[in-house]
Design a protein around this motif. Structure first.
Motif, short mmCIF file in Angstrom:
data_model
loop_
_atom_site.label_atom_id
_atom_site.label_comp_id
_atom_site.label_asym_id
_atom_site.label_seq_id
_atom_site.Cartn_x
_atom_site.Cartn_y
_atom_site.Cartn_z
N ARG A 277 20.20 -0.89 57.51
CA ARG A 277 21.30 -1.29 56.64
C ARG A 277 22.39 -0.21 56.60
NH1 ARG A 277 24.41 -4.69 55.81
NH2 ARG A 277 25.39 -4.84 53.80
N GLY A 278 21.96 1.05 56.61
CA GLY A 278 22.92 2.14 56.62
C GLY A 278 23.73 2.17 57.91
N ILE A 279 23.08 1.91 59.04
CA ILE A 279 23.78 1.91 60.32
C ILE A 279 24.81 0.79 60.36
CG2 ILE A 279 23.48 1.40 62.79
CD1 ILE A 279 20.85 3.00 62.61
N SER A 280 24.43 -0.39 59.90
CA SER A 280 25.39 -1.51 59.92
C SER A 280 26.56 -1.24 58.98
CB SER A 280 24.71 -2.82 59.57
OG SER A 280 24.25 -2.81 58.24
N ARG A 281 26.30 -0.58 57.86
CA ARG A 281 27.38 -0.24 56.93
C ARG A 281 28.31 0.81 57.53
NH1 ARG A 281 27.17 -0.18 50.54
NH2 ARG A 281 26.37 -2.23 51.00
N GLY A 282 27.74 1.79 58.23
CA GLY A 282 28.54 2.81 58.89
C GLY A 282 29.42 2.23 59.99
N ILE A 283 28.86 1.29 60.77
CA ILE A 283 29.63 0.63 61.83
C ILE A 283 30.77 -0.17 61.21
CG2 ILE A 283 29.51 -1.24 63.54
CD1 ILE A 283 26.73 -0.16 64.29
N ILE B 247 35.85 13.95 60.80
CA ILE B 247 37.17 14.01 60.16
C ILE B 247 37.81 12.63 59.95
CG2 ILE B 247 37.81 16.36 60.85
CD1 ILE B 247 39.33 15.16 63.20
N GLY B 248 37.17 11.55 60.35
CA GLY B 248 37.79 10.23 60.26
C GLY B 248 37.73 9.63 58.87
N ASN B 249 38.44 8.51 58.68
CA ASN B 249 38.42 7.80 57.40
C ASN B 249 37.04 7.26 57.07
OD1 ASN B 249 41.11 8.23 56.81
ND2 ASN B 249 41.77 6.36 57.84
N ALA B 250 36.30 6.82 58.08
CA ALA B 250 34.96 6.29 57.86
C ALA B 250 34.03 7.40 57.35
CB ALA B 250 34.41 5.68 59.14
N LYS C 121 26.93 9.90 67.90
CA LYS C 121 27.25 10.95 66.93
C LYS C 121 28.12 10.40 65.80
CE LYS C 121 28.46 15.80 67.21
NZ LYS C 121 29.05 16.83 68.06
N ALA C 122 29.08 9.54 66.17
CA ALA C 122 29.96 8.94 65.16
C ALA C 122 29.16 8.06 64.19
CB ALA C 122 31.05 8.12 65.84
N ILE C 123 28.23 7.27 64.74
CA ILE C 123 27.43 6.40 63.88
C ILE C 123 26.52 7.22 62.98
CG2 ILE C 123 25.60 4.66 63.89
CD1 ILE C 123 26.99 3.44 66.34
N CYS C 124 25.93 8.29 63.53
CA CYS C 124 25.08 9.16 62.70
C CYS C 124 25.88 9.82 61.57
CB CYS C 124 24.43 10.25 63.56
SG CYS C 124 23.09 9.64 64.57
N LEU D 220 34.85 0.30 61.95
CA LEU D 220 35.73 -0.78 62.41
C LEU D 220 36.87 -1.05 61.42
CD1 LEU D 220 33.10 -3.22 63.90
CD2 LEU D 220 34.69 -1.76 65.14
N ILE D 221 36.57 -1.01 60.13
CA ILE D 221 37.62 -1.21 59.12
C ILE D 221 38.65 -0.09 59.20
CG2 ILE D 221 38.06 -1.17 56.62
CD1 ILE D 221 35.40 -2.71 56.30
N SER D 222 38.19 1.14 59.37
CA SER D 222 39.12 2.27 59.49
C SER D 222 39.97 2.17 60.74
CB SER D 222 38.34 3.60 59.51
OG SER D 222 37.62 3.76 58.32
N ALA D 223 39.37 1.67 61.84
CA ALA D 223 40.12 1.51 63.08
C ALA D 223 41.19 0.43 62.92
CB ALA D 223 39.18 1.16 64.23
N LYS D 224 40.87 -0.64 62.20
CA LYS D 224 41.85 -1.71 61.99
C LYS D 224 43.01 -1.25 61.12
CE LYS D 224 38.62 -5.52 62.55
NZ LYS D 224 37.77 -6.49 61.87
#
Length: 155
Positions: free
Chosen positions: A87-93, A123-126, A56-59, A97-101
């Protein structure tokens, strides 16, 4: 003797992409351990299947367009360009990860779990990054036609 590829049957394709993006300096076991801990944190916090939360997060963070800047007639315009799903999935992932860091405090596995939970709830930064990109794409949709015309005239 030929090498056999290591493949863990517990990991789905999206989880493999996430663990490959976490991977640093060839430490695959560390990347898998971080991901396993974050999945356990998701399980304990939400009392739901962590695989569903991750999907769900990746979607929710997968963009359908990217913004490229083009110089047309002495001006620089942001032009939205459609992305294919991989390409969209890899960008979302990558955004997750950047937001988590960037999250303050805690360890990376807890921050990753919290970011995945937030992204699944929209609601996340990503997720906000994706919304920002789509907003820019919508406001600059008129430049797509100008870009295509100038591209044809150069050929």
């Amino acid at each position: 003797m030929a090498r056999t590829k290591y493949k863990n049957k517990n990991f789905g394709s999206n989880l493999l992409l996430i663990s490959q993006r976490i991977l640093r300096h060839g430490k695959k076991k560390l990347a898998h351990r971080i991901l396993q801990k974050s999945l356990a944190n998701i399980q304990s916090q939400t009392k739901q299947d962590p695989m569903l939360i991750v999907e769900k997060a990746i979607c929710n963070t997968t963009p359908s367009v990217k913004i490229q800047t083009r110089r047309i007639g002495g001006s620089v315009y942001p032009i939205p360009i459609e992305l294919d799903s991989n390409r969209g999935i890899s960008r979302g992932i990558r955004w997750i990860l950047i937001s988590a860091k960037k999250r303050p405090g805690n360890t990376f596995d807890k921050n990753l779990a919290n970011e995945l939970i937030d992204a699944s709830k929209k609601i996340g930064n990503a997720f906000h990054k994706k919304e920002e990109v789509h907003k820019i794409a919508n406001t600059n949709a008129s430049f797509v036609r100008k870009y295509k015309k100038s591209k044809k005239s150069k050929s």
